[in-house]
Design a protein around this motif. Sequence first.
Motif, PDB file in Angstrom:
ATOM      1  N   LYS A   1       0.830  -1.208   0.000  1.00 11.90           N
ATOM      2  CA  LYS A   1       0.000   0.000   0.000  1.00 11.90           C
ATOM      3  C   LYS A   1       0.862   1.255   0.000  1.00 11.90           C
ATOM      4  CE  LYS A   1      -4.240  -1.628   2.235  1.00 11.90           C
ATOM      5  NZ  LYS A   1      -5.137  -1.441   3.400  1.00 11.90           N
ATOM      6  N   GLU A   2       0.337   2.308  -0.615  1.00 12.71           N
ATOM      7  CA  GLU A   2       1.007   3.606  -0.554  1.00 12.71           C
ATOM      8  C   GLU A   2       1.001   4.111   0.877  1.00 12.71           C
ATOM      9  OE1 GLU A   2       2.557   5.212  -2.943  1.00 12.71           O
ATOM     10  OE2 GLU A   2       2.122   3.683  -4.455  1.00 12.71           O
ATOM     11  N   VAL A   3       1.990   4.940   1.205  1.00  8.56           N
ATOM     12  CA  VAL A   3       2.143   5.398   2.583  1.00  8.56           C
ATOM     13  C   VAL A   3       0.920   6.169   3.066  1.00  8.56           C
ATOM     14  CG1 VAL A   3       3.357   7.523   1.901  1.00  8.56           C
ATOM     15  CG2 VAL A   3       3.702   6.567   4.187  1.00  8.56           C
ATOM     16  N   ASN A   4       0.239   6.892   2.171  1.00  3.42           N
ATOM     17  CA  ASN A   4      -0.944   7.665   2.573  1.00  3.42           C
ATOM     18  C   ASN A   4      -2.133   6.774   2.914  1.00  3.42           C
ATOM     19  OD1 ASN A   4       0.382  10.116   2.233  1.00  3.42           O
ATOM     20  ND2 ASN A   4      -0.174  10.237   0.062  1.00  3.42           N
ATOM     21  N   GLU A   5      -2.108   5.536   2.439  1.00  2.00           N
ATOM     22  CA  GLU A   5      -3.207   4.607   2.702  1.00  2.00           C
ATOM     23  C   GLU A   5      -2.877   3.601   3.801  1.00  2.00           C
ATOM     24  OE1 GLU A   5      -3.942   2.737  -1.001  1.00  2.00           O
ATOM     25  OE2 GLU A   5      -4.516   4.584  -2.048  1.00  2.00           O
ATOM     26  N   GLN A   6      -1.679   3.668   4.321  1.00  2.00           N
ATOM     27  CA  GLN A   6      -1.240   2.670   5.288  1.00  2.00           C
ATOM     28  C   GLN A   6      -1.835   2.903   6.677  1.00  2.00           C
ATOM     29  OE1 GLN A   6       3.025   2.569   5.413  1.00  2.00           O
ATOM     30  NE2 GLN A   6       3.235   1.550   3.435  1.00  2.00           N
ATOM     31  N   ILE A   7      -2.027   1.787   7.369  1.00  2.00           N
ATOM     32  CA  ILE A   7      -2.332   1.803   8.805  1.00  2.00           C
ATOM     33  C   ILE A   7      -1.168   1.096   9.492  1.00  2.00           C
ATOM     34  CG2 ILE A   7      -3.879   0.983  10.612  1.00  2.00           C
ATOM     35  CD1 ILE A   7      -6.149   1.055   8.592  1.00  2.00           C
ATOM     36  N   ILE A   8      -0.596   1.740  10.492  1.00  2.00           N
ATOM     37  CA  ILE A   8       0.555   1.158  11.167  1.00  2.00           C
ATOM     38  C   ILE A   8       0.224   0.859  12.625  1.00  2.00           C
ATOM     39  CG2 ILE A   8       2.136   2.445   9.678  1.00  2.00           C
ATOM     40  CD1 ILE A   8       2.822   4.128  12.232  1.00  2.00           C
ATOM     41  N   CYS A   9       1.023  -0.032  13.183  1.00  2.00           N
ATOM     42  CA  CYS A   9       0.968  -0.319  14.622  1.00  2.00           C
ATOM     43  C   CYS A   9       2.337   0.038  15.190  1.00  2.00           C
ATOM     44  CB  CYS A   9       0.644  -1.793  14.873  1.00  2.00           C
ATOM     45  SG  CYS A   9       0.673  -2.260  16.618  1.00  2.00           S
ATOM     46  N   SER A  10       2.426   1.192  15.844  1.00  2.00           N
ATOM     47  CA  SER A  10       3.691   1.611  16.450  1.00  2.00           C
ATOM     48  C   SER A  10       3.787   1.018  17.842  1.00  2.00           C
ATOM     49  CB  SER A  10       3.780   3.133  16.503  1.00  2.00           C
ATOM     50  OG  SER A  10       2.728   3.679  17.264  1.00  2.00           O
TER      51      SER A  10
ATOM     52  N   THR B   1       1.591  -8.941  17.559  1.00  2.00           N
ATOM     53  CA  THR B   1       1.222  -9.314  16.188  1.00  2.00           C
ATOM     54  C   THR B   1      -0.283  -9.518  16.061  1.00  2.00           C
ATOM     55  OG1 THR B   1       3.345 -10.468  16.090  1.00  2.00           O
ATOM     56  CG2 THR B   1       1.812 -10.841  14.292  1.00  2.00           C
ATOM     57  N   THR B   2      -0.901 -10.144  17.053  1.00  2.00           N
ATOM     58  CA  THR B   2      -2.349 -10.382  17.017  1.00  2.00           C
ATOM     59  C   THR B   2      -3.118  -9.065  17.027  1.00  2.00           C
ATOM     60  OG1 THR B   2      -2.046 -12.481  18.176  1.00  2.00           O
ATOM     61  CG2 THR B   2      -4.259 -11.535  18.174  1.00  2.00           C
ATOM     62  N   TYR B   3      -2.680  -8.121  17.872  1.00  2.00           N
ATOM     63  CA  TYR B   3      -3.358  -6.819  17.939  1.00  2.00           C
ATOM     64  C   TYR B   3      -3.213  -6.068  16.618  1.00  2.00           C
ATOM     65  CZ  TYR B   3      -4.581  -2.116  19.494  1.00  2.00           C
ATOM     66  OH  TYR B   3      -5.172  -0.888  19.619  1.00  2.00           O
ATOM     67  N   ALA B   4      -2.023  -6.094  16.011  1.00  2.00           N
ATOM     68  CA  ALA B   4      -1.820  -5.422  14.728  1.00  2.00           C
ATOM     69  C   ALA B   4      -2.658  -6.065  13.629  1.00  2.00           C
ATOM     70  CB  ALA B   4      -0.339  -5.456  14.359  1.00  2.00           C
TER      71      ALA B   4
ATOM     72  N   HIS C   1      -5.949  -4.609  11.205  1.00  2.00           N
ATOM     73  CA  HIS C   1      -5.639  -4.524   9.769  1.00  2.00           C
ATOM     74  C   HIS C   1      -4.439  -3.612   9.502  1.00  2.00           C
ATOM     75  CE1 HIS C   1      -9.521  -6.467   9.367  1.00  2.00           C
ATOM     76  NE2 HIS C   1     -10.075  -5.467  10.034  1.00  2.00           N
ATOM     77  N   ALA C   2      -3.427  -3.706  10.336  1.00  2.00           N
ATOM     78  CA  ALA C   2      -2.222  -2.896  10.147  1.00  2.00           C
ATOM     79  C   ALA C   2      -1.405  -3.434   8.981  1.00  2.00           C
ATOM     80  CB  ALA C   2      -1.380  -2.887  11.421  1.00  2.00           C
ATOM     81  N   ASP C   3      -0.769  -2.519   8.253  1.00  2.00           N
ATOM     82  CA  ASP C   3       0.097  -2.891   7.139  1.00  2.00           C
ATOM     83  C   ASP C   3       1.561  -2.968   7.557  1.00  2.00           C
ATOM     84  OD1 ASP C   3      -2.000  -2.744   4.995  1.00  2.00           O
ATOM     85  OD2 ASP C   3      -2.064  -0.667   5.689  1.00  2.00           O
TER      86      ASP C   3
ATOM     87  N   MET D   1       2.294  -8.570   6.782  1.00  5.82           N
ATOM     88  CA  MET D   1       2.628  -7.250   7.320  1.00  5.82           C
ATOM     89  C   MET D   1       4.133  -7.004   7.215  1.00  5.82           C
ATOM     90  SD  MET D   1       0.259  -6.753  10.724  1.00  5.82           S
ATOM     91  CE  MET D   1       0.626  -8.359  11.433  1.00  5.82           C
ATOM     92  N   ARG D   2       4.487  -5.758   7.022  1.00  4.62           N
ATOM     93  CA  ARG D   2       5.887  -5.364   7.010  1.00  4.62           C
ATOM     94  C   ARG D   2       6.319  -4.917   8.401  1.00  4.62           C
ATOM     95  NH1 ARG D   2       8.063  -4.657   1.929  1.00  4.62           N
ATOM     96  NH2 ARG D   2       6.547  -4.726   0.220  1.00  4.62           N
ATOM     97  N   VAL D   3       7.632  -4.854   8.611  1.00  8.68           N
ATOM     98  CA  VAL D   3       8.202  -4.379   9.870  1.00  8.68           C
ATOM     99  C   VAL D   3       9.219  -3.298   9.554  1.00  8.68           C
ATOM    100  CG1 VAL D   3       9.605  -4.996  11.887  1.00  8.68           C
ATOM    101  CG2 VAL D   3       7.825  -6.541  11.099  1.00  8.68           C
ATOM    102  N   SER D   4       9.154  -2.191  10.282  1.00  8.25           N
ATOM    103  CA  SER D   4      10.082  -1.088  10.082  1.00  8.25           C
ATOM    104  C   SER D   4      10.602  -0.622  11.435  1.00  8.25           C
ATOM    105  CB  SER D   4       9.390   0.073   9.342  1.00  8.25           C
ATOM    106  OG  SER D   4      10.320   1.109   9.073  1.00  8.25           O
ATOM    107  N   ARG D   5      11.734   0.068  11.411  1.00  8.75           N
ATOM    108  CA  ARG D   5      12.329   0.582  12.647  1.00  8.75           C
ATOM    109  C   ARG D   5      12.715   2.041  12.478  1.00  8.75           C
ATOM    110  NH1 ARG D   5      13.685  -4.668  12.070  1.00  8.75           N
ATOM    111  NH2 ARG D   5      13.446  -6.036  13.876  1.00  8.75           N
ATOM    112  N   VAL D   6      12.607   2.789  13.562  1.00  8.30           N
ATOM    113  CA  VAL D   6      12.963   4.206  13.552  1.00  8.30           C
ATOM    114  C   VAL D   6      13.985   4.465  14.655  1.00  8.30           C
ATOM    115  CG1 VAL D   6      10.724   4.921  12.626  1.00  8.30           C
ATOM    116  CG2 VAL D   6      11.064   4.827  15.108  1.00  8.30           C
TER     117      VAL D   6
END
Length: 441
Positions: free
Chosen positions: A203-212, A289-292, A296-298, A340-345
């Motif tokens: 998905k494009e970043v503007n359409e994404q839902i994330i779980c931080s 992971t279950t909560y994300a 429907h987190a991407d 789902m993807r995983v990212s780090r900041v």
Amino acid sequence: MKVVSSYGVKIKKQNIPIRHTLYIYRQAVGYLIRVCEESWEELSRIVNPQKRFNAAEHLVHSTKKNRARYDFDQKFPKMPSYLRRSAIQHALGSVSSYETRLELWKQKKLDGKPKLVYENHAMPVFYRDVMYKEAENHEDMAFLKLYDGHDWKWFSVNLLHTDMEYLRKNWSGVKSSAPTLEKRHHKYFLRFSYTEEVSLSKKEVNEQIICSVDLGINTDAVCTIMRSDGTVLGRKFINFPSEKDQMYSVLGRISRFQREHGSGQVQSRWNYARRLNIELSRKVASAITTYAQNNHADVIVFEYLKMKGKVTGKKRQKLRLWRKRDIQKLCEHQAHRTGMRVSRVCAWNTSRLAYDGTGEVVRDSKNHSLCTFTTGKRYHCDLSAAYNIGARYFIRERLKPLSATVRSSLEAKVPSVKRRTSCVYADLLLLSAELGSMQAA
């Protein structure tokens, strides 16, 4: 993308010669390591891995067209061909690694002269049909080809029912690899591997839902579901107090035992505490992971946590037991299985700065999970950090595809987004408003 999962099935105690098989296999690997070391000058000239393997096999195994140089067949008679080839592959890898490290040591790029170890801990692979067969009538039984001290024979083994039920429930229809023998806590397991083809979210970043996610010590994890414009859709505090109480009780008993009897006979208690801690990290990862997935987190966003140096202070034991990297690895594997993807900041200042942009916070001395903003507002520190983590991800991803001119214009209007280590949730709201006004114009 290929995702590889594995599961160990316990072999129930019975009269089968697993130890004899393990001993003879490791003896064979050690013998082959010596052969490969002696012939390495000859083998190293062969670049193609398959041809190098064939040359190594010709050194130890006689056929009608080949006479072996070494007496491997006499020392290890009737060894199954698949097991012999597995041992040769292991020996080639060991010697190749040793020679590479030795060359680096000679060039002074590696400290400490490497040593080639012959007393290895190799574990045999039971290839299907020739080393491993599944029983047709009994679901919890299998047949293994083992060495009884005189010959290689088929033996029936009983597998733990609960482990087999798990495989039937979760992995039925997925082809597993050949099982590998594994030894843990003086017990034997057959480890099955499963490979899945998954497609990650695009998905494009503007359409994404994330779980931080903010991983903590007092609260195991704080999750926030967020959209690209900063809209918060959900929050959850993940904590397992009873599991932590049990582990800290065990640590207290260890401390008392060491004071009274010394640290000579306490290893088994430490192993038990370690297993409790590993199980806690698995539960935390599964809950995240279950909560994300339920929301429907991407993407699941974590902090890049890397602690260096000696850990000191009042909470040094808690910090040492904090399995932050293991939780992230488990979450990454489980998330990829569901697409789902995983990212780090960057983790700098995510907890120190208030999410509303009012500056640094002051931690409560009595309750470390709470903090006070400069405005006097009291808030949960980990929740504020979770907002900042999600904001930093969206600020980075939304600025990345823009041209240098547009990015400079936005940074002039929202100067705080220039420095990523000080970005907070309030900066994402300002950036979203500016992007919206630019698109409207």
